[in-house]
Write a protein that holds these residues in place. Structure first.
Motif, PDB file in Angstrom:
ATOM      1  N   GLU A 279     -37.592  66.694  -5.375  1.00 12.09           N
ATOM      2  CA  GLU A 279     -39.048  66.900  -5.838  1.00 12.09           C
ATOM      3  C   GLU A 279     -40.008  66.243  -4.768  1.00 12.09           C
ATOM      4  N   ARG A 280     -39.526  65.096  -4.084  1.00 12.64           N
ATOM      5  CA  ARG A 280     -40.414  64.635  -3.331  1.00 12.64           C
ATOM      6  C   ARG A 280     -40.825  65.541  -1.990  1.00 12.64           C
ATOM      7  N   ILE A 281     -39.689  66.205  -1.530  1.00 12.53           N
ATOM      8  CA  ILE A 281     -39.605  67.059  -0.365  1.00 12.53           C
ATOM      9  C   ILE A 281     -40.267  68.472  -1.012  1.00 12.53           C
ATOM     10  N   VAL A 282     -40.059  68.704  -2.127  1.00 13.51           N
ATOM     11  CA  VAL A 282     -40.828  70.132  -2.551  1.00 13.51           C
ATOM     12  C   VAL A 282     -42.443  69.933  -2.504  1.00 13.51           C
ATOM     13  N   LEU A 283     -42.802  68.703  -3.085  1.00 10.85           N
ATOM     14  CA  LEU A 283     -44.181  68.238  -3.140  1.00 10.85           C
ATOM     15  C   LEU A 283     -44.467  68.087  -1.778  1.00 10.85           C
ATOM     16  N   ALA A 284     -43.950  67.402  -0.961  1.00  7.98           N
ATOM     17  CA  ALA A 284     -44.520  67.015   0.741  1.00  7.98           C
ATOM     18  C   ALA A 284     -44.646  68.413   1.410  1.00  7.98           C
ATOM     19  N   LYS A 285     -43.834  69.245   1.114  1.00 10.90           N
ATOM     20  CA  LYS A 285     -44.039  70.519   1.868  1.00 10.90           C
ATOM     21  C   LYS A 285     -45.256  71.377   1.331  1.00 10.90           C
ATOM     22  N   GLY A 286     -45.520  71.320   0.099  1.00 17.00           N
ATOM     23  CA  GLY A 286     -46.483  72.013  -0.434  1.00 17.00           C
ATOM     24  C   GLY A 286     -47.881  71.475  -0.109  1.00 17.00           C
ATOM     25  N   GLN A 287     -47.985  70.258   0.044  1.00 19.53           N
ATOM     26  CA  GLN A 287     -49.055  69.356   0.408  1.00 19.53           C
ATOM     27  C   GLN A 287     -49.552  69.573   1.947  1.00 19.53           C
ATOM     28  N   SER A 288     -48.373  69.844   2.904  1.00 20.26           N
ATOM     29  CA  SER A 288     -48.618  69.963   4.200  1.00 20.26           C
ATOM     30  C   SER A 288     -48.400  71.408   4.669  1.00 20.26           C
ATOM     31  N   GLY A 289     -48.730  72.411   3.939  1.00 24.85           N
ATOM     32  CA  GLY A 289     -48.342  73.767   4.031  1.00 24.85           C
ATOM     33  C   GLY A 289     -47.443  74.198   4.581  1.00 24.85           C
ATOM     34  N   GLY A 290     -46.018  73.485   4.269  1.00 21.86           N
ATOM     35  CA  GLY A 290     -45.028  74.067   4.408  1.00 21.86           C
ATOM     36  C   GLY A 290     -44.202  73.325   5.609  1.00 21.86           C
ATOM     37  N   GLN A 291     -44.982  72.234   6.031  1.00 21.82           N
ATOM     38  CA  GLN A 291     -44.070  71.598   7.168  1.00 21.82           C
ATOM     39  C   GLN A 291     -43.057  70.660   6.631  1.00 21.82           C
ATOM     40  N   PRO A 292     -42.101  70.644   7.433  1.00 20.69           N
ATOM     41  CA  PRO A 292     -40.807  69.709   6.771  1.00 20.69           C
ATOM     42  C   PRO A 292     -40.950  68.361   6.809  1.00 20.69           C
ATOM     43  N   PRO A 293     -40.737  67.412   5.831  1.00 20.66           N
ATOM     44  CA  PRO A 293     -40.893  65.988   5.647  1.00 20.66           C
ATOM     45  C   PRO A 293     -39.572  65.538   6.379  1.00 20.66           C
ATOM     46  N   ASN A 294     -39.527  65.407   7.592  1.00 17.04           N
ATOM     47  CA  ASN A 294     -38.206  65.057   8.276  1.00 17.04           C
ATOM     48  C   ASN A 294     -37.364  63.955   7.851  1.00 17.04           C
ATOM     49  N   ASP A 295     -38.228  62.928   7.665  1.00 14.97           N
ATOM     50  CA  ASP A 295     -37.573  61.603   7.151  1.00 14.97           C
ATOM     51  C   ASP A 295     -37.035  61.598   5.896  1.00 14.97           C
ATOM     52  N   LEU A 296     -37.477  62.429   5.132  1.00 16.77           N
ATOM     53  CA  LEU A 296     -37.146  62.752   3.638  1.00 16.77           C
ATOM     54  C   LEU A 296     -35.941  63.464   3.649  1.00 16.77           C
ATOM     55  N   LEU A 297     -35.776  64.593   4.523  1.00 21.26           N
ATOM     56  CA  LEU A 297     -34.700  65.322   4.690  1.00 21.26           C
ATOM     57  C   LEU A 297     -33.507  64.626   5.226  1.00 21.26           C
ATOM     58  N   ASP A 298     -33.610  63.654   6.127  1.00 25.18           N
ATOM     59  CA  ASP A 298     -32.492  62.682   6.564  1.00 25.18           C
ATOM     60  C   ASP A 298     -31.952  61.914   5.492  1.00 25.18           C
ATOM     61  N   GLN A 299     -32.969  61.559   4.640  1.00 26.50           N
ATOM     62  CA  GLN A 299     -32.382  60.596   3.571  1.00 26.50           C
ATOM     63  C   GLN A 299     -31.503  61.449   2.634  1.00 26.50           C
ATOM     64  N   ARG A 300     -32.012  62.649   2.354  1.00 26.57           N
ATOM     65  CA  ARG A 300     -31.112  63.518   1.447  1.00 26.57           C
ATOM     66  C   ARG A 300     -29.844  64.030   1.990  1.00 26.57           C
ATOM     67  N   ASP A 301     -29.787  64.286   3.208  1.00 25.66           N
ATOM     68  CA  ASP A 301     -28.417  64.592   4.032  1.00 25.66           C
ATOM     69  C   ASP A 301     -27.606  63.319   3.848  1.00 25.66           C
ATOM     70  N   SER A 302     -28.111  62.347   4.280  1.00 27.11           N
ATOM     71  CA  SER A 302     -27.274  60.890   4.053  1.00 27.11           C
ATOM     72  C   SER A 302     -26.737  60.761   2.651  1.00 27.11           C
ATOM     73  N   LEU A 303     -27.570  60.936   1.803  1.00 31.07           N
ATOM     74  CA  LEU A 303     -27.055  61.034   0.171  1.00 31.07           C
ATOM     75  C   LEU A 303     -26.192  61.969   0.041  1.00 31.07           C
ATOM     76  N   ILE A 304     -26.094  63.032   0.179  1.00 24.78           N
ATOM     77  CA  ILE A 304     -25.304  64.422   0.095  1.00 24.78           C
ATOM     78  C   ILE A 304     -23.576  63.816   0.935  1.00 24.78           C
ATOM     79  N   LYS A 305     -24.011  63.258   2.039  1.00 22.65           N
ATOM     80  CA  LYS A 305     -22.848  62.934   2.563  1.00 22.65           C
ATOM     81  C   LYS A 305     -21.910  61.697   2.146  1.00 22.65           C
ATOM     82  N   GLU A 306     -22.964  60.909   1.281  1.00 23.51           N
ATOM     83  CA  GLU A 306     -22.051  59.710   0.462  1.00 23.51           C
ATOM     84  C   GLU A 306     -21.494  60.522  -0.773  1.00 23.51           C
ATOM     85  N   ILE A 307     -22.324  61.498  -1.259  1.00 23.19           N
ATOM     86  CA  ILE A 307     -21.497  62.132  -2.252  1.00 23.19           C
ATOM     87  C   ILE A 307     -20.265  62.812  -2.076  1.00 23.19           C
ATOM     88  N   ALA A 308     -20.246  63.382  -1.054  1.00 24.94           N
ATOM     89  CA  ALA A 308     -19.188  63.932  -0.385  1.00 24.94           C
ATOM     90  C   ALA A 308     -17.887  63.363  -0.014  1.00 24.94           C
TER      91      ALA A 308
END
Length: 627
Positions: free
Chosen positions: A181-210
């Motif tokens: 939700e935060r990533i989608v909102l952040a991309k919308g507010q920045s004109g599609g720019q990636p919120p890199n630190d949020l993406l890193d956090q999400r990748d880390s969480l997905i790795k924890e799930i895996a």
């Protein structure tokens, strides 16, 4: 001059971002899961000036996260495979240690029991020898009980770890959904720019799930990511997260299974990660080990009791059970509507397979299937006490009225080791003597002598009745003066539940008497048979002794532990290679970042000098216009 000024300003802005990004990289050099970032610079398109295009400076198009989606996916798979192997190997090593250790395994107490029986055979009248047998039997039974307790404790640990890990997966899934939700909102507010630190956090969480359960992922167009279990259930769909729970199985046997949101049982379809390692270990190592241990206990009790029942104790009474009987465990399905109950007896330890079974009633007949693969197992009998249902060493007695669809989980030997105990409490009740004795007639003229005599049916009502065998010729004899039976060298003479073998050749008129043993305390006839227990084939259709089965159990546990350790080493190597590949791309290199700081600082200072030059030129122009 305004063009030169804007060019300088663009440089200041661009290299300020580059300096900030380099500083951000340096600050997060030790942040787990952080991916190095880089400002993407590009020249501004200039405009025509009559005699050519003049550049408009530099711009930063985005701050790029140096990460590869394929490497990230491989890391998730490696984390799942490694955690599964690590969990499996750790638990398998514990089972191997329990079974193979001289302090906790069966080898020493089993051999001690055999030695005590041999000592009894050598000195059947010794109270000390009898007490040694009793103590050795109790020690052996206690060791079986202790091992069952260890296995049951491991089962409880698995249940607890399943519950804990499922809770962790659910918690991480909710965090991933929140980040979506935060990533989608952040991309919308920045004109599609990636919120890199949020993406890193999400990748880390997905790795924890895996690392806890095998998963697959798909990315949405809006930047959200969907996470699915290996069997296809959606843990995360955009901003929505589902949960994993742990609950009782359908039979209430105490075993915990994995459920997805809505109550769907996904235990059989789950693989990978800590949960996959726990489930695989329980299925491949723990369940077979418990069943084999119980099967060995049942074989020991059956074999010892059968031989012991053929002997006579020091009080002149027939031997009863040395070990208490072992019965199987039954768990009715919680959804059953009928009143039927099932009792599982172990009628033939040699025919036991170590499998668990599902017994079901289809409305007209009972059906038995193997729990591990669902294959059908033929049944014979009617299910009454006089005529039990029989299959693969089981004896099933049914009572009550079943309803169509009723099911029962049968665990014939999974809890058998816990039931093993010595039924004899008085050493004088150990049946070391043979209940019958044979003697040759004093007037015999042939060379025949009594070779051996043993009991074949201790329940025969005439077992202790006196019998006279009279040879009417070298190859014929009568019993108590009646009948004429043929005999050849090596043949057994069987009467009233006993079997007599002769050595040598009888002649006509030779006689032999068989009667009750009245001096049982000093007779070792049955003790000799008990001493042969170590060589008696009691399992696997009579092909395996108890020692053979013990060695097979220890060997299998050792092989599984070794194989799991090798697999863990292989997975560790694969994971290390992928992590090194990711580190070379995404890891922060302080030397490189320090060099970038100097480079961007120089560029920033140069851009500032451009602005200063532009200011001086513009001031010169103003001064000239005043003159």
């Amino acid at each position: 001059m305004s063009d030169l000024l804007s060019i300088g300003v663009s440089g200041l802005l661009a290299y300020r971002k580059a300096l900030d990004t380099a500083g951000h990289n340096i600050a997060n050099v030790n942040t787990p899961g952080y991916s190095r970032q880089r400002v993407e610079l590009g020249s501004r398109i200039g405009g025509p000036q009559g005699d050519g295009y003049i550049g408009a400076g530099v711009s930063s198009s985005t701050v790029k996260r140096l990460a590869d989606a394929l490497i990230t996916t491989r890391l998730q798979g490696d984390a799942s495979a490694y955690s599964r192997a690590e969990t499996f190997a750790g638990l398998a090593s514990r089972v191997d240690s329990w079974l193979s250790s001289s302090d906790s395994g069966l080898t020493k107490p089993l051999q001690g029991f055999y030695d005590s029986l041999s000592g009894l055979s050598a000195n059947p009248g010794s109270s000390a020898a009898r007490q040694t047998v009793l103590s050795a039997g109790q020690s052996l039974a206690s060791r079986y009980n202790d091992m069952q307790t260890q296995f049951d404790g491991l089962e409880s640990e698995i249940n607890q770890r399943l519950s804990q890990t499922a809770d962790e997966v659910t918690r991480y899934a909710k965090q991933v959904a929140d980040l979506n939700e935060r990533i989608v909102l952040a991309k919308g507010q920045s004109g599609g720019q990636p919120p890199n630190d949020l993406l890193d956090q999400r990748d880390s969480l997905i790795k924890e799930i895996a690392s806890r359960i095998g998963i697959t992922t798909t990315e949405q167009d809006d930047g959200g990511i969907n996470v699915f279990t290996g069997s296809g259930q959606a843990l995360v769909l955009g901003r929505q997260a589902n949960s994993l729970t742990v609950g009782d199985d359908a039979y209430g046997s105490g075993r915990k299974e994995l459920f997805f949101s809505g109550g769907q049982n996904i235990t059989a379809q789950t693989s990978g990660g800590v949960i996959g390692g726990l489930l695989d270990f329980r299925r491949e190592v723990l369940d077979p080990a418990k069943s084999d241990l119980g099967r060995m206990a049942a074989g020991l009790a059956e074999a010892m009791n059968a031989v012991h029942a053929q002997g006579m104790d020091a009080r002149g009474q027939m031997g009863g059970d040395f070990f208490a009987d072992i019965a199987g465990s039954v768990y009715p399905a919680r959804a059953n509507t009928g009143s039927a109950t099932v009792a599982v007896g172990l009628s033939d330890a040699g025919a036991l397979t170590g499998d668990d079974y599902a017994l079901s009633f289809n409305g007209s007949a009972w059906q038995l299937t193997r729990a591990r693969d669902g294959s059908s197992v033929p049944l014979t009998g009617s299910g009454t006490a006089a005529d039990p249902l029989r299959a693969e060493g089981l004896s099933l007695i049914l009572s009550g009225t079943p309803a169509a669809g009723d099911r029962y989980l049968l665990k014939p030997t999974a809890n058998g080791a816990a039931q093993l105990r010595v039924a004899v409490t008085d050493a004088s009740r150990i049946a070391a003597a043979s209940p019958v004795r044979a003697s040759a007639g004093l007037s015999n003229t042939g060379s025949a002598t009594v070779g051996s005599i043993g009991v074949t049916d201790s329940a025969n009502a005439n077992l202790l009745s006196g019998v006279s065998i009279q040879f009417t010729g070298p190859n014929t004899y009568s019993v108590n003066g009646s009948g004429s039976y043929s005999w050849n060298a090596g043949d057994s003479i069987e009467v009233n539940g006993w079997s007599l073998k002769l050595s040598g050749a009888p002649t006509a008129g030779d006689s032999f008497s068989v009667g009750a043993n009245t001096a049982g305390s000093n007779d070792n006839g049955n003790a000799r048979a008990l001493a042969k227990l170590s060589t008696l084939g009691v399992l696997d259709g009579g092909r395996s002794t108890l020692s053979d089965s013990q060695a097979a159990l220890v060997g299998r546990a050792g092989a599984q532990s070794q194989q799991a350790s090798l697999q863990l080493d292989a997975q560790a190597s694969v994971r290390a290679q992928t992590e090194a590949e990711q580190a070379s791309l995404s890891g922060v290199n302080l030397d490189e970042e320090a060099a970038d700081l100097v480079r961007f600082q120089q560029a920033y200072q140069a851009a500032a000098r451009v602005i200063a030059v532009a200011n001086e030129v513009f001031q010169t122009l103003l001064d000239a216009s005043r003159n």
